[in-house]
Design an enzyme around this catalytic site. Structure first.
Site, PDB file in Angstrom:
ATOM      1  N   LYS A 485      -4.417 -48.863  -8.984  1.00 55.10           N
ATOM      2  CA  LYS A 485      -4.994 -47.529  -9.187  1.00 55.10           C
ATOM      3  C   LYS A 485      -4.112 -46.478  -8.504  1.00 55.10           C
ATOM      4  O   LYS A 485      -3.295 -46.812  -7.653  1.00 55.10           O
ATOM      5  CB  LYS A 485      -6.408 -47.498  -8.615  1.00 55.10           C
ATOM      6  CG  LYS A 485      -6.459 -47.767  -7.121  1.00 55.10           C
ATOM      7  CD  LYS A 485      -7.891 -47.979  -6.630  1.00 55.10           C
ATOM      8  CE  LYS A 485      -7.907 -48.178  -5.129  1.00 55.10           C
ATOM      9  NZ  LYS A 485      -9.189 -48.664  -4.632  1.00 55.10           N
ATOM     10  N   TYR A 710       9.013 -19.189   7.310  1.00 56.59           N
ATOM     11  CA  TYR A 710       8.005 -18.146   7.062  1.00 56.59           C
ATOM     12  C   TYR A 710       7.286 -17.685   8.328  1.00 56.59           C
ATOM     13  O   TYR A 710       7.043 -18.495   9.232  1.00 56.59           O
ATOM     14  CB  TYR A 710       6.934 -18.675   6.096  1.00 56.59           C
ATOM     15  CG  TYR A 710       7.378 -18.705   4.654  1.00 56.59           C
ATOM     16  CD1 TYR A 710       7.729 -17.531   3.982  1.00 56.59           C
ATOM     17  CD2 TYR A 710       7.439 -19.910   3.966  1.00 56.59           C
ATOM     18  CE1 TYR A 710       8.125 -17.564   2.655  1.00 56.59           C
ATOM     19  CE2 TYR A 710       7.830 -19.957   2.636  1.00 56.59           C
ATOM     20  CZ  TYR A 710       8.178 -18.781   1.986  1.00 56.59           C
ATOM     21  OH  TYR A 710       8.571 -18.807   0.690  1.00 56.59           O
TER      22      TYR A 710
HETATM   23  C1  LIG Z   1      -9.151 -49.638  -3.725  1.00 59.10           C
HETATM   24  C2  LIG Z   1     -10.066 -50.743  -3.788  1.00 59.10           C
HETATM   25  C3  LIG Z   1      -9.740 -52.002  -3.245  1.00 59.10           C
HETATM   26  C4  LIG Z   1      -8.493 -52.276  -2.473  1.00 59.10           C
HETATM   27  O1  LIG Z   1      -8.638 -51.877  -1.138  1.00 59.10           O
HETATM   28  P1  LIG Z   1      -7.444 -52.045  -0.086  1.00 59.10           P
HETATM   29  O2  LIG Z   1      -8.031 -51.661   1.219  1.00 59.10           O
HETATM   30  O3  LIG Z   1      -6.379 -51.124  -0.515  1.00 59.10           O
HETATM   31  O4  LIG Z   1      -7.037 -53.460  -0.151  1.00 59.10           O
HETATM   32  C5  LIG Z   1     -10.620 -53.047  -3.479  1.00 59.10           C
HETATM   33  N1  LIG Z   1     -11.763 -52.855  -4.163  1.00 59.10           N
HETATM   34  C6  LIG Z   1     -12.126 -51.650  -4.652  1.00 59.10           C
HETATM   35  C7  LIG Z   1     -13.398 -51.526  -5.371  1.00 59.10           C
HETATM   36  C8  LIG Z   1     -11.305 -50.548  -4.484  1.00 59.10           C
HETATM   37  O5  LIG Z   1     -11.656 -49.371  -4.955  1.00 59.10           O
END
Ligand SMILES: *Cc1c(COP(=O)(O)O)cnc(C)c1O
Length: 812
Positions: A485, A710
């Protein structure tokens, strides 16, 4: 060179479990059923690493392999009559034994190279320096491990005058095996550092282990600060470089001139002075190593100097980058030989983002003389589905026999560069692979998209390594779902997904349907779960076979009606249970109602049932984590009973994998750990996957009291040297990093920001340093420290790196 099964059986003194054809000829060592070039001549070694090679015997058989070396007898052999199976105690040792035998057939000198850093670069430079008058074999890329060295040496043949073999170790006891295979006449020890000190008790233990490579060598070349004669076997002659007058190659003085350095040397009482196109310490040391080797081989200093001056700081790793007109470029323009071409073709196959593939290939060194090499090359190229082959070099008649529709031949790189604009490249993968002297970097320049000086480098080998590290923590039958993701936590979509597909993870997960669609159009076939699918996108979900997370009753009913409308049955979904996160998901008490709805329909099939742990890495909340798991297990039982079928159950994220074995269940969801971040700092062998790099665009000398940036807020408290670099908050470098909160790294030194961060740039205090325009800057030398400095977590820094920052992928 070929060996018969009979010969191999006798050599190993193995157990002839099943011998169908003892005269079967073997010429290829196969260790991965996905990487086979000529199966009919392949010998499969069932190695046991993170995965057990014995689990892939059938795959290998299906590829056409008929000869196997195993350490245990697997029932599958009973199905086949046409196989040769030899059983040995230790499969890797057997392979090494065969390789040792093969190596001993050749009498030309082998140069064995080891050290903590610089092995590959010294090997590659020696290759360039020796090639003008010798046939040189070099081990491909960084094939320096127990397996890598064996595969490298297997390529030795009569064709060569000298071979360069790299050796690397990660734990005690390994060098002995490598030495037995390599048997180097000349040794090169590049340096010793702290890399891989992990498995050793001390630096001395590590050094002694490395020196075992040279125990039977005639000569060893090393820096006098690293090695002294008393550390070696008496028979080994030590040739040193360094700054002492006892050194054979003595560096008397040096002077930096822009990005180059003038070296003043003394060799055999004569003084020499010349310019090298490098300025960093490592490159200078590597140059001295090379000079000492050539000198030892009898080359005269004027010839050595002439050749050294042509060395270039080369990218050693294969890179994957975005090209013009939607193309993907695989840039491997620094070398070309059969072995490394094989690796590049593998990578092309693995990164199958575009159905159309073009290869731009230069003639191999020495190809003209060797018919055997021509036929090997022809075999390699025929095995690949290539739409277009652009060949640079002599025109060979066999090129026309290749099954390639569009074949173009150019006599040199210049002619091709001139013609490049007429070739209609579009939406294809282009592998660019050329021998050094063809200077294919000129093609890469023309075909790649420009960057604005800031790139995110992504090391795909590190990603594979991290995947294996987590795989080794779970039982072999537990599935892996890899989280890709948010653009794979900032590191790219299909490039990463392709690699994960190649490594056969079981599932991918994206946040939104769009992300899934992108993966599908890049040829990703793995099942994909979508965490937050929107009802507006159901059409696309269905069209691309994406599997939704279902987290509420409304959603469930809406999706069922949608499927009814399209007459779809048994569509896989993933039910999410809320056990404490309170984000998305059904409460446990809703499960009976879910069961009721599900048992009245056939549109949906529950593929998996899962929950998300809230604080799996935090000991303070261990009790809560445990309660989450028991609530989940209980609900899973109710659901399974109600549905009357079983489904995949999963709960663990990265920290869960490490800390909560009881959360592994049927599948784990690996996220941040894959990208090399271990929030709990428990895993020593994770590797950093991404490095954000920018460059210096201007340097200014300013006086005490002047201001930078700035609003005049960057007030200088002393006379200062200030560098402007090409990264700002639009690239994802947070404004909170201004005023020395952020520290970047130049030449291994930390440098603080000065004043506020601008949109596309920011300024660094480099007072007292010798920095030049164009120097490379590492933006997050330590991503944990950087995240902490602005009160966030590494996750956020990674995913905020803007999409305008060019991603470049490396593969070795
Ligand atoms: C992002 C996510 C993970 C992975 O989590 P990490 O801490 O990056 O390993 C697992 N399960 C769900 C539902 C997530 O949204």
């Amino acid at each position: 060179m070929m060996y018969t099964i009979d010969f191999i059986l006798k050599l190993f003194a193995g157990d002839p479990f099943k011998i169908f054809d003892k005269d079967h000829l073997i010429s290829e060592l196969v260790y991965d059923s996905r990487k086979v070039l000529s199966p009919a001549k392949g010998l499969f070694f069932a190695l046991q690493g993170v995965r057990d090679g014995h689990d892939f015997l059938k795959d290998a058989y299906d590829q056409g392999i008929r000869s196997f070396i195993v350490s245990k007898v697997v029932p599958v052999f009973q199905q086949w009559d046409d196989v040769n199976v030899i059983r040995v105690e230790d499969v890797l040792q057997a392979m090494q034994h065969l390789v040792q035998h093969h190596r001993e057939r050749f009498n030309y000198p082998i140069i064995g190279i080891t050290g903590s850093n610089g092995k590959s670069i010294v090997k590659e430079w020696l290759f360039q320096l020796l090639s003008p008058d010798q046939h040189v074999y070099q081990s491909p890329k960084s094939y320096n491990s127990q397996l890598g060295v064996a595969l490298s040496l297997w390529n030795l043949s009569d064709h060569y005058d000298i071979a360069l073999i790299e050796a690397g170790i990660s734990q005690p006891g390994e060098m002995q095996n490598l030495e037995k295979m390599i048997q180097p006449a000349i040794g090169v020890f590049t340096n010793i550092g702290m890399a891989h000190a992990l498995n050793f008790e001390s630096k001395e233990q590590k050094l002694n282990e490395k020196l075992k490579l040279f125990q039977h060598a005639q000569t060893l070349i090393a820096g006098s600060t690293y090695i002294q004669q008393q550390q070696l076997n008496q028979e080994v002659k030590l040739i040193t470089w360094g700054s002492q007058n006892t050194d054979h190659v003595q560096l008397i003085s040096e002077e930096r001139i822009g990005q180059s350095t003038q070296l003043n040397l003394r060799v055999s009482e004569e003084l020499y002075s010349f310019l090298i196109p490098f300025s960093d310490k490592a490159a200078k040391e590597n140059v001295l190593s090379c000079i000492a080797v050539l000198f030892q081989l009898g080359y005269s200093m004027p010839i050595i100097i002439e050749r050294i001056q042509h060395l270039r700081p080369l990218e050693m790793r294969m890179q994957l980058k975005k090209g013009i007109k939607g193309c993907s470029l695989i840039d491997d323009s620094y070398s070309n030989d059969i072995a490394s071409l094989g690796i590049a073709l593998d990578f092309l196959k693995q990164q199958n983002q575009h159905p159309k593939q073009t290869i731009i290939l230069s003639e191999l060194e020495g190809l003209k003389e060797s018919e055997k090499m021509q036929s090997k090359l022809k075999d390699l190229l025929s095995a690949q589905a290539i739409a277009r082959l652009i060949w640079v070099g002599s025109n060979f008649s066999w090129l026309n026999e290749l099954p390639i529709a569009d074949l173009q031949v150019y006599k040199d790189t210049y002619t091709l560069v001139q013609a490049l604009h007429q070739i209609p490249f579009a939406n294809e993968s282009i592998l660019i692979k050329g021998a050094r002297k063809y200077e294919f970097e000129k093609l890469v320049q023309q075909l790649s998209l420009r960057s604005h000086g800031t790139v995110l480098e992504i090391n795909l080998n590190a990603l594979s390594n991290n995947l294996n590290t987590y795989r080794s923590l779970i039982p072999p039958d537990v599935k892996v779902m890899a989280m890709v993701k948010a653009f794979s936590y900032g590191s790219g979509s299909f490039e990463v997904a392709n690699l994960l597909q190649f490594h056969q993870v079981d599932y991918l997960t994206v946040a939104f349907v769009d992300e899934g669609v992108e993966l599908r159009s890049a040829g990703i076939k793995l099942p994909i779960m979508v965490l937050s699918p929107d009802p507006d996108t159901f059409d696309s979900l269905l069209k691309h076979q994406l599997e939704p997370e279902v987290y509420s009753m409304e959603f469930l009913l809406e999706f069922i009606s949608f499927l009814k409308l399209h007459a779809v049955k048994n569509y896989p979904i993933h039910l999410k249970l809320d056990t404490g996160m309170h984000r998305l998901g059904f409460f446990p008490e809703e499960i009976p109602e879910v069961i009721e709805h599900l048992s009245q329909q056939e549109e949906i099939h529950v593929q998996s049932f899962f929950t998300h742990l809230v604080a799996s890495g935090d000991a303070k909340h261990d009790e809560f984590t445990q309660s989450q798991l028991s609530i989940f297990n209980e609900a899973a039982e109710v659901l399974a009973h109600g549905l009357g079928y079983s489904f995949i159950k999963h709960a663990a994220n990265t920290s869960g994998i490490v800390k909560w074995p009881q959360s592994h269940l049927d599948m784990v969801r690996l996220g941040i750990g894959l990208y090399g971040i271990d929030m709990d700092k428990k895993l020593a062998n994770l590797e950093q996957v991404s490095s954000l790099k920018t460059t210096v665009s201007q340097i200014k000398k300013l006086s005490k009291g002047e201001t930078v940036g700035y609003n005049r807020s960057g007030v200088l408290l002393r006379d200062s040297l200030i560098a402007t670099v090409k990264i700002g908050y639009a690239d994802g470098y947070n404004r909170k990093f201004g005023h020395a909160v952020g520290q970047m790294m130049i030449q291994n030194q930390l440098v603080p920001t000065v004043g506020v961060i601008c949109m596309d740039m920011c300024m660094l205090d480099i007072t007292g340093m010798d920095v030049q325009v164009g120097d490379e800057v590492l933006v997050f030398p330590d991503i944990y420290v950087a995240a902490k400095a602005i009160d966030t977590i590494p996750y956020e820094l990674l995913v905020n790196i803007s999409s305008r920052v060019k991603r470049v992928y490396f593969y070795e």
